[in-house]
Motif scaffolding. Sequence first.
Motif, short mmCIF file in Angstrom:
data_model
loop_
_atom_site.label_atom_id
_atom_site.label_comp_id
_atom_site.label_asym_id
_atom_site.label_seq_id
_atom_site.Cartn_x
_atom_site.Cartn_y
_atom_site.Cartn_z
N UNK A 71 8.11 -2.41 -3.92
CA UNK A 71 8.52 -3.27 -5.04
C UNK A 71 7.36 -3.80 -5.87
N UNK A 72 6.32 -4.26 -5.21
CA UNK A 72 5.21 -4.86 -5.93
C UNK A 72 4.32 -3.80 -6.58
N UNK A 73 3.97 -2.77 -5.81
CA UNK A 73 3.10 -1.72 -6.33
C UNK A 73 3.89 -0.55 -6.94
N UNK A 74 5.21 -0.56 -6.74
CA UNK A 74 6.09 0.50 -7.25
C UNK A 74 5.65 1.88 -6.80
N UNK A 75 5.27 1.98 -5.55
CA UNK A 75 4.83 3.26 -4.98
C UNK A 75 6.02 3.98 -4.39
N UNK A 76 5.99 5.28 -4.42
CA UNK A 76 7.00 6.11 -3.76
C UNK A 76 6.43 6.75 -2.51
N UNK A 77 5.10 6.90 -2.48
CA UNK A 77 4.41 7.53 -1.35
C UNK A 77 3.30 6.62 -0.87
N UNK A 78 3.15 6.55 0.42
CA UNK A 78 2.07 5.77 1.03
C UNK A 78 1.60 6.54 2.26
N UNK A 79 0.30 6.54 2.51
CA UNK A 79 -0.17 7.21 3.72
C UNK A 79 0.06 6.27 4.91
N UNK A 80 0.15 6.86 6.07
CA UNK A 80 0.32 6.06 7.28
C UNK A 80 -0.89 5.13 7.43
N UNK A 81 -2.08 5.61 7.08
CA UNK A 81 -3.28 4.79 7.17
C UNK A 81 -3.24 3.59 6.25
N UNK A 100 5.36 -5.53 4.37
CA UNK A 100 4.41 -4.54 3.88
C UNK A 100 5.15 -3.44 3.13
N UNK A 101 6.29 -3.01 3.67
CA UNK A 101 7.11 -2.00 3.01
C UNK A 101 7.51 -2.48 1.62
N UNK A 102 7.99 -3.72 1.53
CA UNK A 102 8.39 -4.31 0.25
C UNK A 102 7.21 -4.35 -0.72
N UNK A 103 6.04 -4.70 -0.23
CA UNK A 103 4.85 -4.77 -1.07
C UNK A 103 4.58 -3.41 -1.73
N UNK A 118 12.72 0.58 5.41
CA UNK A 118 12.11 -0.51 6.19
C UNK A 118 12.76 -0.61 7.57
N UNK A 119 14.04 -0.28 7.66
CA UNK A 119 14.76 -0.39 8.93
C UNK A 119 14.43 0.74 9.90
N UNK A 120 13.95 1.87 9.39
CA UNK A 120 13.70 3.01 10.27
C UNK A 120 12.25 3.10 10.74
N UNK A 121 11.39 2.21 10.26
CA UNK A 121 10.00 2.21 10.72
C UNK A 121 9.98 1.68 12.14
N UNK A 122 9.28 2.39 13.01
CA UNK A 122 9.18 1.92 14.40
C UNK A 122 7.73 1.99 14.86
N UNK A 123 7.41 1.19 15.87
CA UNK A 123 6.06 1.09 16.38
C UNK A 123 6.11 1.16 17.89
N UNK A 124 5.01 1.61 18.45
CA UNK A 124 4.86 1.61 19.89
C UNK A 124 3.62 0.81 20.21
N UNK A 125 3.79 -0.22 21.00
CA UNK A 125 2.66 -1.05 21.41
C UNK A 125 2.35 -0.69 22.85
N UNK A 168 10.52 4.96 1.27
CA UNK A 168 9.17 5.35 0.88
C UNK A 168 8.87 6.67 1.59
N UNK A 169 8.05 7.49 0.98
CA UNK A 169 7.57 8.69 1.66
C UNK A 169 6.28 8.33 2.39
N UNK A 170 6.27 8.51 3.70
CA UNK A 170 5.07 8.26 4.49
C UNK A 170 4.36 9.59 4.68
N UNK A 171 3.13 9.66 4.16
CA UNK A 171 2.36 10.89 4.24
C UNK A 171 1.53 10.87 5.52
#
Length: 95
Positions: free
Chosen positions: A56-66, A50-53, A23-30, A9-12
């Motif tokens: 695959x479900x919404x068929x989006x190529x781009x999603x904002x970080x928000x 969430x990535x799959x949603x 999905x494997x390259x998404x990382x978080x810092x807590x 996915x492209x994260x804007x």
Amino acid sequence: MIALQSDCLLFQLASGESIPCSAETISFEITGNSGGLLEPEMLHHAAASVFHYFKSELRRETVTVGEFALALEKVLRGLGLVIRAGGIEPQPPDA
């Protein structure tokens, strides 16, 4: 335009820049003293869901970080956690 890999996915970002992620390259810092309440594996599975949603479900190529963060927050809330600026707190059973 370069074709996006099928598992990305492209994260804007707020700056307008887009970064391809799988999905494997998404990382978080807590940060904070509440980070121990959330198992890293549970966070990884929630983020992958969430990535799959979006992919695959919404068929989006781009999603904002928000958008991604809000959807992940909703999933974690469903698992009984609430993420706040101060950390992660268990959600009361009646909430």
